[in-house]
Design a protein around this motif. Structure first.
Motif, short mmCIF file in Angstrom:
data_model
loop_
_atom_site.label_atom_id
_atom_site.label_comp_id
_atom_site.label_asym_id
_atom_site.label_seq_id
_atom_site.Cartn_x
_atom_site.Cartn_y
_atom_site.Cartn_z
N GLN A 1 1.59 11.81 -8.23
CA GLN A 1 1.72 12.38 -9.58
C GLN A 1 0.94 11.52 -10.57
OE1 GLN A 1 5.99 12.19 -10.09
NE2 GLN A 1 6.18 14.39 -9.78
N GLU A 2 0.44 12.17 -11.62
CA GLU A 2 -0.34 11.45 -12.61
C GLU A 2 0.55 10.65 -13.57
OE1 GLU A 2 -3.71 11.19 -13.01
OE2 GLU A 2 -3.82 12.16 -11.05
N GLY A 3 1.58 11.26 -14.04
CA GLY A 3 2.41 10.58 -15.05
C GLY A 3 3.87 10.52 -14.63
N TRP A 4 4.68 10.10 -15.58
CA TRP A 4 6.12 10.00 -15.34
C TRP A 4 6.73 11.40 -15.33
CZ3 TRP A 4 8.57 5.55 -14.13
CH2 TRP A 4 7.89 4.37 -14.35
N SER A 5 7.74 11.60 -14.50
CA SER A 5 8.44 12.88 -14.49
C SER A 5 9.45 12.90 -15.63
CB SER A 5 9.13 13.11 -13.14
OG SER A 5 10.08 12.10 -12.91
N GLU B 1 3.07 7.05 -7.87
CA GLU B 1 1.63 6.80 -7.98
C GLU B 1 0.95 7.20 -6.68
OE1 GLU B 1 0.81 2.79 -9.08
OE2 GLU B 1 1.60 3.04 -11.09
N GLY B 2 -0.15 7.89 -6.80
CA GLY B 2 -0.86 8.39 -5.65
C GLY B 2 -0.53 9.84 -5.36
N TYR C 1 1.65 4.82 -1.24
CA TYR C 1 2.29 5.28 -2.46
C TYR C 1 3.10 4.14 -3.07
CZ TYR C 1 1.19 9.91 -0.65
OH TYR C 1 0.54 11.00 -0.16
#
Length: 163
Positions: free
Chosen positions: A5-9, A2-3, A27
């Motif tokens: 990437q927008e979503g889950w990898s 968070e901070g 983060y």
């Protein structure tokens, strides 16, 4: 993350992940596990902060500004001293030149007066003795007087051309 990437990898079998060149900030790293292709609800959370490099901190920026102001002050002071010395030197040179011109003027008038007086006297004596039947000067003295008059006239003309 968070901070960053927008979503889950995407799911991976690797147990490590790399994030390069993270900008300074806060983060939150979240991790979920899967078991037999089933996503578990438990999430591990790790919070961390990436600090600015020491040379970009607020204290460093303040130090840079203070050093810049001090540098500008000393450069200004050095230029001011340099130009004051140049001005003093020019004033001194101009005063010397004025003094020299005044001396030249007084010398010029002195020499000019002496030449004129001496020339007039010699010319008067020459004319008086040239026309008289009984000259007060002999022939040799008359030639010397004529040479002197010529020399004075030559010196006067050269001197006036040099002015």
């Amino acid at each position: 993350l968070e901070g960053f990437q927008e979503g889950w990898s995407k799911w991976s079998s690797r147990s490590a992940v790399n994030f390069k060149n993270l900008p300074p900030g806060d983060y939150v790293f979240k991790v979920r596990a899967t078991f037999s292709n089933t996503l578990l609800e438990n999430t591990a959370i790790y919070s961390f902060t990436v600090l600015k490099p020491w040379y970009l901190t607020n204290l460093a920026v303040i130090i840079y500004l203070v050093l810049f102001v001090v540098l500008v002050f000393y450069i200004h002071k050095a230029y001011k001293n340099y130009y004051e010395k140049q001005e003093a030197k020019l004033i001194e040179e101009n005063n010397l030149l004025l003094e020299i011109k005044e001396l030249e003027k007084s010398f010029d008038s002195y020499v000019e007066d002496r030449f004129v007086l001496m020339g007039k006297r010699m010319l008067k004596e020459y004319k008086e003795n040239k026309d008289s039947k009984s000259p007060k000067l002999n022939k040799e003295q008359m030639e010397i007087l004529a040479d002197d008059i010529f020399t004075i006239q030559l010196a006067t003309s050269l001197y006036s051309k040099l002015k």
